[in-house]
Design a protein around this motif. Structure first.
Motif, PDB file in Angstrom:
ATOM      1  N   SER A 196     -34.244  11.589 -44.913  1.00  0.00           N
ATOM      2  CA  SER A 196     -33.571  10.601 -45.407  1.00  0.00           C
ATOM      3  C   SER A 196     -32.838  10.325 -46.453  1.00  0.00           C
ATOM      4  O   SER A 196     -33.532  10.748 -47.797  1.00  0.00           O
ATOM      5  CB  SER A 196     -35.338   9.435 -45.831  1.00  0.00           C
TER       6      SER A 196
ATOM      7  N   GLU B 140     -34.400   0.243 -53.665  1.00  0.00           N
ATOM      8  CA  GLU B 140     -33.550   0.406 -51.850  1.00  0.00           C
ATOM      9  C   GLU B 140     -33.837   1.971 -51.508  1.00  0.00           C
ATOM     10  O   GLU B 140     -34.420   1.392 -50.372  1.00  0.00           O
ATOM     11  CB  GLU B 140     -32.039  -0.095 -51.579  1.00  0.00           C
ATOM     12  N   SER B 141     -34.182   2.483 -51.659  1.00  0.00           N
ATOM     13  CA  SER B 141     -34.515   3.892 -51.322  1.00  0.00           C
ATOM     14  C   SER B 141     -36.190   4.135 -51.446  1.00  0.00           C
ATOM     15  O   SER B 141     -36.880   4.140 -50.293  1.00  0.00           O
ATOM     16  CB  SER B 141     -34.028   5.264 -52.100  1.00  0.00           C
TER      17      SER B 141
ATOM     18  N   ARG C  77     -37.729   1.506 -48.997  1.00  0.00           N
ATOM     19  CA  ARG C  77     -36.934   2.082 -47.465  1.00  0.00           C
ATOM     20  C   ARG C  77     -37.489   2.873 -46.727  1.00  0.00           C
ATOM     21  O   ARG C  77     -37.812   3.625 -45.911  1.00  0.00           O
ATOM     22  CB  ARG C  77     -34.921   2.196 -47.652  1.00  0.00           C
TER      23      ARG C  77
END
Length: 236
Positions: A133, A183-184, A187
């Protein structure tokens, strides 16, 4: 499943060797500063044969032993293309001198075989299936590696310098971004099951459930309120 980990070098960066069992092939994650000797000791102790080195990001404390480890075993190194330059130019990656007196001897450069990681890739290595990821924030090319739940293990996340016990990675080096970090986290981390064991790039392991309940950054992201500006951040 066998996971052998140890902290290495001046920053205590966690290096992991992962295999289906003792006596089998393995993957080496983040052989950083002064990690080569510890890698060899773990390989001998558990009778492992490495097939690849995989890197959560390109900072020197995570990649300093890539060249000798890959060279000794004729294996490739996998890294995200955004961080690949750091293997050749670690000083630029940190925005300053890396401090040679502190680090001592350093092998800067790429191993003979470098392969590039992509978001969502499934790496089938050593009888394992590692899911990649892309998780920018600490660096532009930061990634995590995850292993699915098995009969003898919970799901596992090798988080690099994205997520630590009680904290997150720092974002003040070149390529770092708090916006990308949040954001990481939203997500990559928040969707994971609470039972997921987190094996970070520094310090002790934790679980997603523990971090969801207590990590100030993850709690604020989950609430949609942004980061807690006063909470500590870790990593080099």
């Amino acid at each position: 499943m066998l996971i052998a980990g140890f902290p290495a070098g001046a920053w205590g960066t966690n290096c992991y060797l992962v295999a289906p069992a003792a006596g089998e092939e393995c993957v080496i994650i983040d052989p950083g500063h002064q990690a080569a000797e510890g890698v060899e000791e773990a390989l001998k102790k558990h009778r492992l044969k490495p097939v690849a080195v995989v890197l959560t990001h390109g900072h020197i404390d995570h990649v300093a032993s890539v060249v000798p480890v890959c060279g000794a075993h004729d294996v490739p190194a996998w890294i995200h293309p955004e961080d690949r330059y750091m293997m050749n130019d670690p000083g630029r990656a940190l925005g300053r001198s890396i401090g040679m007196p502190l680090l001592g001897e350093l092998t800067v450069g790429e191993p003979d075989d470098v392969k590039e990681l992509t978001d969502g890739a499934q790496l089938e290595l050593a009888g394992l299936e590692l899911t990649v990821s892309h998780a920018p924030g600490h660096t532009k090319g930061s990634v995590t590696f995850s292993l699915p739940e098995g009969s003898d293990i919970p799901p596992i996340l090798f988080s690099g310098d994205l997520l630590f016990a009680g904290s997150i990675g720092r974002t003040d080096f070149p390529g770092g971004s708090m916006e990308d970090m949040l954001e990481s986290l939203a997500r990559v981390v928040l969707p994971l099951d609470d039972s997921t064991v987190v094996l970070p790039g520094h310090q002790d392991y934790t679980t997603i459930g523990q971090e969801r309940a207590t990590n100030p950054y993850l709690r604020q992201v989950a609430a949609g309120l942004g980061a807690h500006a006063d909470a500590p951040r870790r990593g080099m």
